[in-house]
Design a protein around this motif. Sequence first.
Motif: not given
Lengths: 333, 333
Positions: A264-266, A293-294, A299-302
Motif C-alpha cells: 500500500v502506498v500513498d 514503481l512507487a 519502505k514496506y517493500f525495501q
Amino acid sequence: MEEKSQLQCKTYAADISSIKEAQNRIKPFVHRTPVLSSGQIDSISGRRLYFKCESFQKGGAFKFRGACNAIFSLEDSEAAKGVVTHSSGNHAAAVSLAAKLRGIPAHIVIPKNAPACKVENVRRYGGNVIWSEVTVQSREEVSAKVVEETGGVLIHPFNDGRIISGQGTISLELLEEFPHIDTIIVPISGGGLISGVTLAAKAVNPNIRILAAEPKGANDSAQSKAAGKIIKLPETKTIADGLRAFLGDLTWPVVRDLVDDVIVVDDKAIVEAMRMLYEILKIVVEPSGAIGLAAVLSKYFQENPAWKDCNHIGIIVSGGNIDLGVLWESFKN
Amino acid sequence: MEEKSQLQCKTYAADISSIKEAQNRIKPFVHRTPVLSSGQIDSISGRRLYFKCESFQKGGAFKFRGACNAIFSLEDSEAAKGVVTHSSGNHAAAVSLAAKLRGIPAHIVIPKNAPACKVENVRRYGGNVIWSEVTVQSREEVSAKVVEETGGVLIHPFNDGRIISGQGTISLELLEEFPHIDTIIVPISGGGLISGVTLAAKAVNPNIRILAAEPKGANDSAQSKAAGKIIKLPETKTIADGLRAFLGDLTWPVVRDLVDDVIVVDDKAIVEAMRMLYEILKIVVEPSGAIGLAAVLSKYFQENPAWKDCNHIGIIVSGGNIDLGVLWESFKN
C-alpha cells in the motif's frame, strides 16, 4: 510447490489455456508493448526493473487486451446488438475501440468525474457516451437500463473470465522476453489485471512472486487479504482514478490464493513515481500506472526481508492517460 | 543508382564499415531503442509511421551513441587526461555518461541558457560543468582553454567521424527491424545525426529517401542546400534548443550530396507535434525530437508530389529532455 498444486487443483475464471487462446485471438489487434529499463532507476531502487509499458497499448492502457478478447469471443448473433459497459475511462476506450474493430456499436456509461482525456478517447473510437453519477451503484443501474434498451452484451471491466484471460497475455509476453524475472508488481483495483497476470505467470513459473500495488485511499484489497473476505469501502480517495474499484467474485479467489502480498502506498509516493517515469524513463504514465514503481521504492517493500531476494522485477505500467495539465498540477503540489 | 555511385566514389567522414564497427563497439552500453507506431497518428498523417524512440536512449537522446563510440575509440594514453566538449545539453550528458563508463573525467562547457534538465543530466553523470556565454564563439573559446589546461581530448558534438558513425547505428537497428521503410525523416542541426543515419541507410538501401526536418528560425541547412555551400546565420530563434548549430565541413558533404530535401517547419507545428506525441503516443519528447512528425504533417511534405509515394516512414525521435513546466507552458501558448 504449494502454489503449483493450488493452481492445478482449483478452478479460477481463467487458466493458462484460456490465456493462450486469448493471445492468439487478440494478436492481430494489440501492440506487443516494449519493456523499458533504466540504470538510474535501478540504482535508486536497488533492483533490476523491467517496465512493461502497457501505457503504449492501443487506447493507452492494458484494458484493450481484455476488451478485445471479450468482444472477439462473442458469437456473431450475440455481437449483433453491440456491447455495453461502465467504466471511469480506460476500459471504456478499450471497449469502444474493440467494438469499432469488430464493427458493432459500443454504449459506454461513464461517471461524471472521469478525466477529460479518457472521455475523449471513448469519443475518438466512436463509443456512445452515456453519463452516470459517480457512485458504483449509479453506474450499474444506468448500465442495466442501457442493456435493457439496446439488447447489447454487458462487458464487465474485470469480473469476467474473458477479460481476465486477455489481461493475462501481458505475462506471456513479459516472461517470454525476460524469463529470469522473479517478481511482478501489478496495480490492483477490481482485480482483472492482477488475476490474469498471476494465473499466466504462475503457470509459466510457479516460483514467481506476484505483489499487488494499491493506493492507501482505496486499500480494499489489502483489507480483504487481511480479513480473508472481500471488503468494500464506503468511499475511496486517491489520485489513482483507475484504482477505485473493489474485487469481484471471480477475481477475489486469485488474489486470496495466489497474490503474495499487497503493498500500500500513498498518493505522494505515486506522484513521485510519475515524476521519475516522466523525467528519467521519458514516458507519460497516469497515477495508476506509476504505482508499481512507487511500491518497489516503498519502505514496506525495501525493508521487508521476504522480498530481499526479489532481484529482477517486472513492473506493469498499466496506462498513460493523463491530461498534461493534471500531471503538471500534481507535480507542483 | 546515381546516389549509390556517389556513395561508392566519394569519401565521407564515415561509411557502412565504420558504422558497423561502431555498432559492435557500443552494443554493450547503449539501449536498443523501441520503435512505436500509432494507428491514430497514421490516420492523421496518411502514411505508416515508425517512431524510432531515441528519447529512450541513455541520457535521453541519440547523442549517447556517438559519444560512446568516440570515447571508447580512444587509446588508453589518449583517454587518460579525460575529454572536453561544448554543448547545449544532450551531447554534454552523453559525453559525461560515456566518460563515466570508461572511467575518465569529462569537462563540459555549457552555455548559460541551456535547459535546466539537461544541465542536471550532466551533473548526474558526473560531468564537470564549466559555463560559457551563449554564443558559439564563447563556447569554442572556453573549450579551447579547458583543453589547454587539462590536456583532455576535445569531442566535437557532430563534426567528427566517430560521432557520425555512432549516430549511424540508428539506421542499422531501424532497417533491420523494418526493412520495408522507404523514407527516413531526421532532425537536422550540426548534421552529425543525419550524416550517420544517411550513410548507413543508403548503404543498406540505396533507394531510401532521407528528408531533413529543420525549424524555420534556424533554417541554415535549407539555405545551405539552396546556395550549394554552408550558410551560417547571424542568429537563430526556435523552441527546438537542440537544433541551433550549423553544418560542419564533415557533415555538409553528406547533406549536400545525399539528403534528398530539407523540410522547414515553424515552432507552432513543432509544439503541436509534441502535443500529439504526448497525448497519443504517450512519450515525452523535446521540441527537437518532435520535428520529424511536424515535418510529415506539414503542407510542404503532404502536398509535394515528390513525396507522394513515401508510405513507410521512419521518424527519428531524437530526444526527450524537456522540463515538464516548459512543456506545459508551450502547450498553453
